[in-house]
Design a protein around this motif. Sequence first.
Motif, PDB file in Angstrom:
ATOM      1  N   GLN A   9      -1.579  -3.520 -10.610  1.00  0.00           N
ATOM      2  CA  GLN A   9      -0.602  -4.499 -10.115  1.00  0.00           C
ATOM      3  C   GLN A   9      -0.756  -4.706  -8.608  1.00  0.00           C
ATOM      4  O   GLN A   9      -0.610  -5.819  -8.107  1.00  0.00           O
ATOM      5  CB  GLN A   9       0.809  -4.040 -10.468  1.00  0.00           C
ATOM      6  CG  GLN A   9       1.127  -4.129 -11.938  1.00  0.00           C
ATOM      7  CD  GLN A   9       2.496  -3.566 -12.257  1.00  0.00           C
ATOM      8  OE1 GLN A   9       3.127  -2.903 -11.435  1.00  0.00           O
ATOM      9  NE2 GLN A   9       2.942  -3.823 -13.485  1.00  0.00           N
ATOM     10  N   SER A  13      -1.575  -8.228  -6.803  1.00  0.00           N
ATOM     11  CA  SER A  13      -0.673  -8.809  -5.810  1.00  0.00           C
ATOM     12  C   SER A  13      -1.413  -9.090  -4.502  1.00  0.00           C
ATOM     13  O   SER A  13      -1.133 -10.085  -3.819  1.00  0.00           O
ATOM     14  CB  SER A  13       0.536  -7.908  -5.575  1.00  0.00           C
ATOM     15  OG  SER A  13       0.124  -6.685  -4.990  1.00  0.00           O
ATOM     16  N   CYS A  17      -1.740 -12.846  -2.957  1.00  0.00           N
ATOM     17  CA  CYS A  17      -1.342 -13.172  -1.581  1.00  0.00           C
ATOM     18  C   CYS A  17      -2.496 -13.818  -0.815  1.00  0.00           C
ATOM     19  O   CYS A  17      -2.288 -14.739  -0.025  1.00  0.00           O
ATOM     20  CB  CYS A  17      -0.869 -11.916  -0.863  1.00  0.00           C
ATOM     21  SG  CYS A  17       0.719 -11.316  -1.454  1.00  0.00           S
TER      22      CYS A  17
END
Length: 111
Positions: A9, A13, A17
């Motif tokens: 995860q 992420s 981003c």
Amino acid sequence: MRSAMHLAQLRLSIAACAMLGLPGCVNAPPIAATKSACSDLLPAEWRQAVPGVALPEGDTVGDWVQFGDAQTGQLDKANDRTLSSIGIVERCEKRDAAAIAAAVRPWWKFW
């Protein structure tokens, strides 16, 4: 010990981003420029040679003076074509280079 699920995860992420900022870097319009369209600006009749003047029929000085004058006029035409065509192509290339330089956006601008 860290869980493999949390690491997956975290990696997703970070990638998500990073992808948010990428469109700001690559939204510049493409620059389409022809390689050598400047020669199209030259008149088609300039592709033909400038004809010389026929030799005079008579043997008088006036005939030869008239021939020399006419031949010099044809030489002036040929020289003018050369200089004009070089000038046209140079100005065209300069114009195209300036247009491409003006269309390129600096790497640091995002808007």
